[in-house]
Design an enzyme around this catalytic site. Structure first.
Site, short mmCIF file in Angstrom:
data_model
loop_
_atom_site.label_atom_id
_atom_site.label_comp_id
_atom_site.label_asym_id
_atom_site.label_seq_id
_atom_site.Cartn_x
_atom_site.Cartn_y
_atom_site.Cartn_z
N ASN A 60 0.87 -1.17 0.00
CA ASN A 60 0.00 0.00 0.00
C ASN A 60 0.91 1.22 0.00
O ASN A 60 1.43 1.63 1.03
CB ASN A 60 -0.88 -0.05 1.25
CG ASN A 60 -1.82 1.13 1.34
OD1 ASN A 60 -1.78 2.05 0.52
ND2 ASN A 60 -2.67 1.12 2.35
N LYS A 117 3.16 0.81 3.22
CA LYS A 117 2.73 -0.20 4.19
C LYS A 117 2.76 -1.54 3.47
O LYS A 117 2.48 -1.60 2.27
CB LYS A 117 1.31 0.08 4.67
CG LYS A 117 1.18 1.31 5.52
CD LYS A 117 -0.24 1.42 6.05
CE LYS A 117 -0.49 2.82 6.58
NZ LYS A 117 -1.86 3.25 6.46
N ARG A 150 -2.62 -2.07 -3.39
CA ARG A 150 -3.81 -1.26 -3.17
C ARG A 150 -3.71 -0.04 -4.08
O ARG A 150 -2.72 0.69 -4.06
CB ARG A 150 -3.87 -0.81 -1.72
CG ARG A 150 -5.03 0.12 -1.49
CD ARG A 150 -4.99 0.74 -0.13
NE ARG A 150 -6.15 1.61 0.02
CZ ARG A 150 -6.12 2.76 0.69
NH1 ARG A 150 -5.01 3.16 1.28
NH2 ARG A 150 -7.21 3.49 0.78
N HIS A 159 -12.94 3.07 0.07
CA HIS A 159 -12.94 2.00 1.10
C HIS A 159 -13.64 0.75 0.58
O HIS A 159 -14.17 -0.05 1.36
CB HIS A 159 -13.68 2.44 2.39
CG HIS A 159 -13.03 3.57 3.13
ND1 HIS A 159 -13.75 4.60 3.68
CD2 HIS A 159 -11.74 3.82 3.43
CE1 HIS A 159 -12.94 5.44 4.28
NE2 HIS A 159 -11.70 4.99 4.14
N LEU A 172 -15.33 3.25 9.88
CA LEU A 172 -14.98 4.46 10.61
C LEU A 172 -13.52 4.39 11.07
O LEU A 172 -13.21 3.80 12.10
CB LEU A 172 -15.91 4.62 11.83
CG LEU A 172 -17.42 4.45 11.55
CD1 LEU A 172 -18.22 4.48 12.85
CD2 LEU A 172 -17.92 5.52 10.58
N GLY A 173 -12.63 4.92 10.25
CA GLY A 173 -11.21 4.97 10.62
C GLY A 173 -10.78 6.42 10.63
O GLY A 173 -11.54 7.29 11.07
N ASN A 174 -9.57 6.72 10.15
CA ASN A 174 -9.23 8.13 9.98
C ASN A 174 -10.12 8.75 8.92
O ASN A 174 -10.59 9.86 9.04
CB ASN A 174 -7.75 8.27 9.60
CG ASN A 174 -6.87 8.12 10.82
OD1 ASN A 174 -7.13 8.74 11.85
ND2 ASN A 174 -5.85 7.28 10.72
N GLY A 175 -10.35 7.99 7.84
CA GLY A 175 -11.39 8.34 6.87
C GLY A 175 -12.62 7.52 7.22
O GLY A 175 -12.50 6.42 7.76
N ARG A 208 -11.39 15.57 8.24
CA ARG A 208 -12.18 16.00 7.07
C ARG A 208 -13.59 16.39 7.49
O ARG A 208 -14.19 15.73 8.35
CB ARG A 208 -12.26 14.87 6.04
CG ARG A 208 -10.97 14.69 5.26
CD ARG A 208 -11.04 13.49 4.34
NE ARG A 208 -10.12 12.46 4.77
CZ ARG A 208 -10.08 11.22 4.28
NH1 ARG A 208 -10.92 10.85 3.33
NH2 ARG A 208 -9.19 10.35 4.72
N ASP A 230 -7.97 12.41 17.02
CA ASP A 230 -7.98 11.02 17.47
C ASP A 230 -9.08 10.82 18.51
O ASP A 230 -9.05 11.44 19.58
CB ASP A 230 -6.61 10.66 18.06
CG ASP A 230 -6.48 9.15 18.23
OD1 ASP A 230 -7.44 8.52 18.72
OD2 ASP A 230 -5.42 8.61 17.87
N ARG A 285 -9.58 8.51 20.53
CA ARG A 285 -9.15 8.03 21.85
C ARG A 285 -8.99 9.20 22.81
O ARG A 285 -9.44 9.16 23.95
CB ARG A 285 -7.84 7.25 21.74
CG ARG A 285 -8.04 5.83 21.32
CD ARG A 285 -6.77 5.21 20.90
NE ARG A 285 -6.30 5.80 19.65
CZ ARG A 285 -5.56 5.16 18.77
NH1 ARG A 285 -5.14 3.95 19.01
NH2 ARG A 285 -5.20 5.74 17.64
N ASN A 312 -13.70 0.03 17.99
CA ASN A 312 -13.25 0.31 19.37
C ASN A 312 -14.09 1.28 20.17
O ASN A 312 -13.97 1.32 21.40
CB ASN A 312 -11.82 0.84 19.34
CG ASN A 312 -10.84 -0.20 18.85
OD1 ASN A 312 -10.68 -1.24 19.48
ND2 ASN A 312 -10.23 0.05 17.71
N GLU A 341 -8.21 -5.17 5.36
CA GLU A 341 -8.02 -4.83 3.95
C GLU A 341 -6.83 -5.57 3.35
O GLU A 341 -6.87 -5.97 2.18
CB GLU A 341 -7.85 -3.32 3.79
CG GLU A 341 -9.16 -2.58 3.98
CD GLU A 341 -9.01 -1.10 4.25
OE1 GLU A 341 -8.54 -0.76 5.35
OE2 GLU A 341 -9.35 -0.30 3.37
#
Ligand code: ADP
Length: 403
Positions: free
Chosen positions: A7, A14, A89, A178, A207-210, A239, A281, A283, A334, A386
């Site tokens: 990726n 990655k 990817r 996605h 639902l991640g960073n994007g 965003r 973030d 968290r 999470n 993914e």
């Protein structure tokens, strides 16, 4: 027989290696800060050991991939691993690529041509493909596109109400992103919960960073929240998601910001980061939320309300109440807070949250969070993967069954 998954981002690579047929990666790793003096990274073996990857200052994607390969080759634990196919990817496949494809010169040219639709991603993806082709001569390379899963969306859903010529001459339409995750998670939901593979109506909230949500009927995407770019739809880490399309001109006239500055603000300084004033973030925001921080509370409320509103809107494309709603990605897997608040808005669809299950069925232990025996949709946390999905698609394209 092992599959290398790559990726390539503009400043990072990655990667993961899967033994064919195994769902657990042998190795996962990342090299980032490409283009800076700090370029470097690490990888982790499946027994938990972590190793450094050192790169020369000035290393480009080819040099970084070579450094990754050198590191893996030198690792005694990986001596018997032979890479037989490479899966890439690729973010944008436009209308040209509706499924994973074996890469040849035409496919590579097609990926580069689509750079105008994904200027930050497709050039890096193409560089990665070229680098891997040099380093693995004769090994099949497969492109797996983020947009491909959404190519089943019908025109009345993917077209914007703008002059027709913009679609035909400039490819202006909803593409969605996605796709690999929405495809994998909807299929996992159908498999795990024994839903009808032909008729099941599933909503996936990635639902991640994007962040994006998709309506899937019988394993096919029929609507999704992201658009021609990954800015449309849900609120995200940095965003904005949907805003009034006139915001650009309003801000240009009233603040003197340039087009680039406004675009950067909407992509990098908005969402959780912009509304909370603390962090992108969740968290950190969840802690601040509990402490009563006004910005954190507002950011979480806006996120959940908008997510619920989009999920409700997607039921029009499902043509009915969903059989299942799946939460996935770092936040979906999470954050019990986000799941609880979002599901509460969807009571009118028959959604019933089991608070105790929601407490325990996130993180590593995926599972159902709706009330046992509920007549409404089954609601579950379903972890995305993914890299595995790309490895599986790569194996299928590189060595079709029977060959
Ligand atoms: P990416 O889109 O980069 O793959 P991830 O799917 O890993 O991102 O999601 C990253 C986000 O997940 C983080 O920004 C964070 O907000 C959220 N996240 C991760 N772990 C938790 C957690 N325990 N509680 C709440 N949010 C979390």
């Amino acid at each position: 027989m092992a599959i290398l998954v790559i990726n390539c981002g503009s400043s990072s690579v990655k990667f993961a290696v899967f033994e064919q047929g195994s769902a657990e990666a042998l190795v996962t790793g990342i090299v980032d800060q490409i283009g800076s003096a700090n370029v470097g990274g690490s990888y982790k073996l499946n027994d938990g050991t972590k190793q450094k990857i050192t790169c020369q200052v000035g290393a480009d994607h080819t040099a970084v991939l070579a450094a990754i390969l050198d590191a893996l080759k030198a690792d005694e634990a990986l001596q018997n691993v032979a890479i037989t196919a490479v899966g890439h990817r690729v973010v944008h496949g436009g209308e040209k690529f509706a499924e994973p494809v074996l890469i040849d010169a035409d496919v590579l040219a097609g990926i580069r041509e689509l750079s105008s639709l994904a200027p930050l991603h497709n050039p890096a993806n193409a560089d990665g493909i070229e680098a891997a082709s040099t380093l693995f001569p004769g090994v099949p390379q497969v492109a797996v596109f983020d947009t491909a899963f959404h190519q089943t969306i019908p025109p009345h859903v993917f077209r914007y109400a703008v002059p027709d010529a913009l679609y035909h001459e400039h490819n202006v339409r909803r593409y969605g992103f996605h796709g690999t995750s929405h495809d994998y998670v909807s299929a996992e939901t159908i498999r795990k919960y024994d839903l009808d593979p032909v008729r099941a109506k599933v909503l996936v909230a990635h639902l991640g960073n994007g962040c994006s949500a998709t309506a899937v009927v019988g394993g096919r995407s029929c609507d999704t929240t992201m658009g021609i770019t990954p800015l449309e739809g849900l609120m995200m880490g940095t965003r904005s998601g949907n805003v009034d399309p006139n915001l650009h001109s309003y801000l240009a006239e009233n603040t003197g910001m340039s087009l680039d500055e406004i675009t950067e603000m909407l992509n990098k300084k908005s969402g959780f980061a912009g509304l909370s004033g603390i962090s992108n973030d969740l968290r950190e925001l969840a802690v601040a939320y509990e402490e009563g921080h006004g910005g954190a509370r507002l950011a979480v409320e806006v996120f959940c309300f908008r997510l619920a509103r989009e999920l409700a809107g997607l039921t029009v494309s499902l043509d009915g109440v969903p059989d299942a709603i799946a939460f996935t990605g770092g936040i979906g897997e999470n954050s019990k807070l986000v799941r609880e608040k979002t599901v509460r808005y969807l009571k009118f669809l028959g959604c019933e949250l089991d608070v105790a299950r929601n407490e325990v069925n996130g993180g590593d232990s995926n599972g159902v969070i709706s009330v046992e025996g509920s007549k409404g949709p089954l609601i579950a946390v379903v972890a995305t993967n993914e890299e595995l999905a790309i490895a599986e698609a790569t194996a299928e394209v590189a060595q079709p069954e029977g060959n």
